[in-house]
Design an enzyme around this catalytic site. Structure first.
Site, PDB file in Angstrom:
ATOM      1  N   ASP A  70      -6.978 -10.478  -9.461  1.00  0.00           N
ATOM      2  CA  ASP A  70      -6.054 -11.175  -8.580  1.00  0.00           C
ATOM      3  C   ASP A  70      -5.396 -12.341  -9.305  1.00  0.00           C
ATOM      4  OD1 ASP A  70      -8.223  -9.839  -6.788  1.00  0.00           O
ATOM      5  OD2 ASP A  70      -6.410 -10.074  -5.577  1.00  0.00           O
TER       6      ASP A  70
HETATM    7  C1  LIG Z   1      -4.430  -4.138  -8.295  1.00  0.00           C
HETATM    8  S1  LIG Z   1      -5.167  -4.894  -6.902  1.00  0.00           S
HETATM    9  C2  LIG Z   1      -5.921  -6.293  -7.534  1.00  0.00           C
HETATM   10  C3  LIG Z   1      -7.047  -6.817  -6.647  1.00  0.00           C
HETATM   11  O1  LIG Z   1      -6.664  -7.063  -5.257  1.00  0.00           O
HETATM   12  C4  LIG Z   1      -7.794  -6.745  -4.403  1.00  0.00           C
HETATM   13  O2  LIG Z   1      -8.059  -7.759  -3.471  1.00  0.00           O
HETATM   14  P1  LIG Z   1      -7.650  -7.552  -1.911  1.00  0.00           P
HETATM   15  O3  LIG Z   1      -8.060  -6.156  -1.519  1.00  0.00           O
HETATM   16  O4  LIG Z   1      -8.434  -8.641  -1.177  1.00  0.00           O
HETATM   17  O5  LIG Z   1      -6.168  -7.776  -1.857  1.00  0.00           O
HETATM   18  C5  LIG Z   1      -8.943  -6.607  -5.357  1.00  0.00           C
HETATM   19  O6  LIG Z   1      -9.472  -7.868  -5.740  1.00  0.00           O
HETATM   20  C6  LIG Z   1      -8.244  -5.916  -6.519  1.00  0.00           C
HETATM   21  O7  LIG Z   1      -9.028  -5.856  -7.655  1.00  0.00           O
END
Ligand SMILES: CSC[C@H]1O[C@H](OP(=O)(O)O)[C@H](O)[C@@H]1O
Length: 362
Positions: free
Chosen positions: A252
């Site tokens: 992220d």
């Molecule tokens: C390519 S997605 C990157 C990252 O986003 C996800 O978090 P969320 O589902 O809370 O938006 C997850 O940490 C992924 O690894």
């Protein structure tokens, strides 16, 4: 069954409501920035790259029908609404980077005396729309670099016969449902499969939102990959028993020193991978790398509502009255990361800042 998280044509935006997957595949209209903020904040759409793309496209569909009296008024509207969209979820940096880039564009177009407000709006819309194709191209490049790096590492270290397939573990969802398509860490898995080198992929359920059980498993079944779902608590036993060749996860926000914020549980997987001498890779586009912050301690970690832990849907699974701690992310120190896989190559954390600056300068 659809893996297209975003449907866009000029003036129209729909997102696949990921809160309903895998049971129901339903698209939700995003009519402007208010809708965009809500679907991101509620995690109807999630994933660092997808958040940025949906946020920016929600602004595009909002300004598309509007007539602006001046370039200054268009620029002011763009700036205010981009700042609002950045507030929807604080940890992923992609929306902030996209907002900064679009604001630089709006400022440049405002100063460009050769174009009027109508042309400025068209160029702004085109810039937001270009994010879709660029993200898919970036993900395919990430997949290619990542698959090559993992196969090379395995060939050098494991003594496995040349050309053997690999078994990999991934966490959370980093596929087509987290991006404009193909995925980052799951893009590496897709590339391994395309090369005929994916022996098996394990995905964690990724409590409490269950991105792994609900979304990654959905993608892996759709692709008919050899895949197994494991509990988050099984990772140590898995690495001990199942000859996993590499771990590959998303990101992220990657800090300048390579410290990486990713879905909660990533840090402990990295610790377990270190203990078992399994290489640990982070797959992320340059749009997830924040050179403005020196290290992971500077990354804001979003905390989500207790209900996401205490309930599955409407069903309560935790005792009423218990306190909860529900950070959506944790930070994996660079020392636990073997390589950071980007669309421009794979970098050791210590090399990242210099390498990215060289790329940006070029
Ligand atoms: C390519 S997605 C990157 C990252 O986003 C996800 O978090 P969320 O589902 O809370 O938006 C997850 O940490 C992924 O690894």
């Amino acid at each position: 069954m659809s893996l297209q998280s975003i449907k866009y044509s000029r003036g129209s935006l729909e997102i696949l409501d990921q809160l309903l997957l895998p049971v129901q595949s339903k698209y939700v209209a995003v009519r402007g920035v208010e809708d965009g903020w809500k679907v991101i904040n509620k995690m109807q759409v999630r994933g660092a790259p997808a958040i940025a793309i949906v946020g920016c496209l929600s602004l595009a569909v909002e300004i598309h029908p509007e007539e602006f009296g001046s370039k200054k008024s268009l620029r002011q509207e763009v700036e205010g609404k981009l700042n609002y969209l950045v507030s929807a979820r604080p940890t992923a940096v992609n929306m902030k980077i996209a907002a900064d880039e679009l604001l630089v564009l709006a400022n440049d177009l405002t100063k460009d005396e050769t174009i009027d407000v109508g042309e400025m709006k068209q160029r702004f819309l085109s810039a937001t729309e270009a994010m879709l194709k660029k993200d898919i191209a970036d993900n395919r490049a990430i997949g290619a670099h990542g698959a090559k790096a993992i196969l090379q590492r395995v060939a050098e270290t494991s003594g496995a016969p040349a050309g053997a397939g690999v078994r990999v573990l991934t966490h959370c969802n980093t596929g087509s449902l987290a991006t404009a398509g193909y995925g980052t860490a799951l893009g590496v898995v897709r590339q391994l499969a395309e090369l005929g080198k994916l022996e098996h992929v394990y995905c964690t359920e990724t409590r409490p939102y269950n991105q792994g059980a609900r979304l990654t498993a959905y993608e892996l079944v759709h692709e008919k990959f050899p895949a197994t779902l494991v509990l988050d608590s099984m990772v140590a036993a898995l690495l001990r028993a199942k000859n996993v060749a590499a771990v590959v996860v998303g990101a992220d926000r990657v800090a300048a020193n390579g410290d990486t914020a990713n879905k909660i549980g990533t840090y402990q997987i990295a610790v377990v991978a270190k203990h078992h001498d399994v290489p640990f890779y982070v797959a992320a586009p340059l749009t997830s790398i924040d050179l403005a912050i020196p290290g992971g301690d500077h990354i804001i970690i979003e905390e989500r509502p207790d209900r996401e832990m205490t309930h599955v849907g409407e069903h309560r699974i935790a005792a009423p009255g218990i306190n909860c701690w529900n950070p959506a992310f944790d930070v994996t120190p660079a020392a636990l990361i073997t390589g950071i896989i980007t669309e421009r190559g794979v970098f050791k954390p210590a090399e990242l800042k210099e390498a990215i600056n060289k790329l940006l300068d070029s």
